[in-house]
Scaffold this motif. Structure first.
Motif, short mmCIF file in Angstrom:
data_model
loop_
_atom_site.label_atom_id
_atom_site.label_comp_id
_atom_site.label_asym_id
_atom_site.label_seq_id
_atom_site.Cartn_x
_atom_site.Cartn_y
_atom_site.Cartn_z
N PRO A 127 0.79 -1.35 -0.08
CA PRO A 127 0.03 -0.11 0.03
C PRO A 127 0.88 1.23 0.15
O PRO A 127 0.45 2.17 -0.76
N PHE A 128 1.82 1.36 0.83
CA PHE A 128 2.99 2.38 0.65
C PHE A 128 3.39 2.71 -0.72
O PHE A 128 3.52 3.93 -1.21
N ARG A 129 3.71 1.67 -1.48
CA ARG A 129 4.30 1.81 -2.54
C ARG A 129 3.35 2.47 -3.59
O ARG A 129 3.59 3.32 -4.45
N LEU A 130 2.20 1.97 -3.58
CA LEU A 130 0.88 2.42 -4.23
C LEU A 130 0.73 3.87 -4.16
O LEU A 130 0.54 4.66 -5.07
N VAL A 131 0.61 4.41 -2.99
CA VAL A 131 0.38 5.54 -2.53
C VAL A 131 1.44 6.62 -3.04
O VAL A 131 1.25 7.52 -3.41
N LEU A 132 2.74 6.05 -2.78
CA LEU A 132 3.82 7.04 -3.32
C LEU A 132 3.77 7.16 -4.73
O LEU A 132 4.06 8.27 -5.29
N LYS A 133 3.47 5.93 -5.51
CA LYS A 133 3.20 6.08 -7.06
C LYS A 133 2.15 7.25 -7.25
O LYS A 133 2.47 8.07 -8.21
N ALA A 134 1.06 6.81 -6.52
CA ALA A 134 -0.08 7.92 -6.82
C ALA A 134 0.30 9.47 -6.60
O ALA A 134 -0.22 10.24 -7.28
N ALA A 135 1.02 9.52 -5.52
CA ALA A 135 1.63 10.80 -5.09
C ALA A 135 2.86 11.39 -6.11
O ALA A 135 2.91 12.84 -5.79
N ARG A 136 3.06 10.93 -7.25
CA ARG A 136 4.10 11.48 -7.83
C ARG A 136 4.04 12.99 -8.42
O ARG A 136 4.76 13.71 -8.26
N ALA A 137 2.80 13.22 -9.08
CA ALA A 137 2.45 14.40 -9.52
C ALA A 137 2.64 15.59 -8.34
O ALA A 137 3.07 16.64 -8.61
N GLY A 138 1.99 15.17 -7.28
CA GLY A 138 2.06 16.05 -6.10
C GLY A 138 3.58 16.40 -5.55
O GLY A 138 4.04 17.28 -5.40
N LEU A 139 4.42 15.31 -5.46
CA LEU A 139 5.64 15.35 -5.12
C LEU A 139 6.58 16.32 -6.25
O LEU A 139 7.29 17.31 -5.83
N GLY A 140 6.28 15.98 -7.36
CA GLY A 140 6.66 16.88 -8.68
C GLY A 140 6.35 18.36 -8.30
O GLY A 140 7.34 19.19 -8.56
N ARG A 141 5.25 18.61 -8.06
CA ARG A 141 4.79 20.10 -7.62
C ARG A 141 5.65 20.53 -6.70
O ARG A 141 6.23 21.78 -6.94
N ALA A 142 5.54 19.98 -5.62
CA ALA A 142 6.23 20.28 -4.43
C ALA A 142 7.69 20.53 -4.68
O ALA A 142 8.25 21.60 -4.26
N PHE A 143 8.39 19.62 -5.44
CA PHE A 143 9.72 19.90 -5.85
C PHE A 143 9.74 21.16 -6.57
O PHE A 143 10.63 22.13 -6.35
N ARG A 144 9.23 21.22 -7.61
CA ARG A 144 9.18 22.56 -8.54
C ARG A 144 8.96 23.94 -7.76
O ARG A 144 9.83 24.88 -8.02
N ASP A 145 7.83 23.90 -6.86
CA ASP A 145 7.74 25.10 -6.14
C ASP A 145 8.85 25.13 -5.14
O ASP A 145 9.33 26.55 -5.09
N ALA A 146 9.57 24.31 -4.60
CA ALA A 146 10.41 24.47 -3.75
C ALA A 146 11.75 25.01 -4.22
O ALA A 146 12.50 25.91 -3.79
N VAL A 147 11.99 24.35 -5.52
CA VAL A 147 13.16 24.83 -6.01
C VAL A 147 13.27 26.50 -6.52
O VAL A 147 13.92 27.17 -6.56
N THR A 148 11.97 26.63 -7.16
CA THR A 148 11.87 27.84 -7.55
C THR A 148 11.80 28.87 -6.42
O THR A 148 12.24 29.92 -6.39
N SER A 149 11.24 28.52 -5.35
CA SER A 149 11.27 29.43 -4.32
C SER A 149 12.76 29.67 -3.77
O SER A 149 13.28 30.49 -3.16
N LEU A 150 13.52 28.50 -3.62
CA LEU A 150 14.76 28.54 -3.12
C LEU A 150 15.63 29.44 -4.35
O LEU A 150 16.46 30.30 -3.68
N ASP A 151 15.42 29.32 -5.62
CA ASP A 151 16.20 30.07 -6.53
C ASP A 151 15.88 31.63 -6.11
O ASP A 151 16.71 32.76 -6.26
N ARG A 152 14.74 32.01 -5.82
CA ARG A 152 14.19 33.44 -5.48
C ARG A 152 15.16 33.76 -4.07
O ARG A 152 15.47 34.96 -4.25
N ARG A 153 15.03 32.85 -3.32
CA ARG A 153 15.78 33.12 -2.04
C ARG A 153 17.14 33.37 -2.28
O ARG A 153 17.51 34.47 -1.62
N LEU A 154 17.75 32.59 -3.06
CA LEU A 154 19.06 32.84 -3.27
C LEU A 154 19.62 33.97 -4.16
O LEU A 154 20.71 34.72 -4.03
#
Length: 156
Positions: A127-154
């Motif tokens: 079940p953990f693996r299934l949830v993680l695979k289903a969360a791929r898009a959300g993790l991708g958005r979180a990464f994109r937003d975080a790195v964009t925010s980090l770039d602005r901060r730097l």
């Protein structure tokens, strides 16, 4: 309830049953990105919205991270090579179903900026693996937003 996870090495990034890889280019130099990842660990809470608290332990050999929502991690740093790679393994967590986790941040110079690649390598119950695979898009958005925010901060 916190549980100890399987102690895996950096090679787990290539062999994990679930590997989620995300990449994005930023204008900041690799050295600046590395500093934000590896040395300014408390600063993670300012640019990665999923992180509520992060702190270095044992002179940077370990980390403690608390995510919004209450998930906790105690981690061991596996690699910290200036301007190239920062990786850590989760040793203890309260995340249900997780058995092993390594996160790797790979930095490559790209023009005057940096290509940041984040690999989330995990193992857990079915079940953990299934949830993680289903969360791929959300993790991708979180990464994109975080790195964009980090770039602005730097840049400021």
């Amino acid at each position: 309830m916190a549980r100890r996870l399987r102690p895996v090495g950096l090679d787990f990034v290539d062999t994990a049953p679930v590997r989620l890889v995300f990449a994005r280019e930023v204008s900041a130099a690799p050295e600046a990105v590395f500093h934000a990842l590896a040395e300014d660990v408390p600063g993670w809470a300012e640019w990665f919205t999923a992180v509520r608290l992060a702190r270095r332990l044992d002179d940077g050999a370990r980390r403690e991270v608390l995510l919004t929502g209450g998930t906790r991690f105690e981690e061991t740093v596996l690699a910290a090579k200036e301007a190239e790679v920062y990786a850590y393994r989760a040793d203890v967590t309260n995340a249900p179903g997780m058995r092993a986790l390594v996160e790797e941040w790979r930095l490559v110079a790209a023009g005057t900026g940096t290509r940041v690649q984040w690999t989330f390598a995990a193992d857990g119950t079915g079940p953990f693996r299934l949830v993680l695979k289903a969360a791929r898009a959300g993790l991708g958005r979180a990464f994109r937003d975080a790195v964009t925010s980090l770039d602005r901060r730097l840049a400021s």
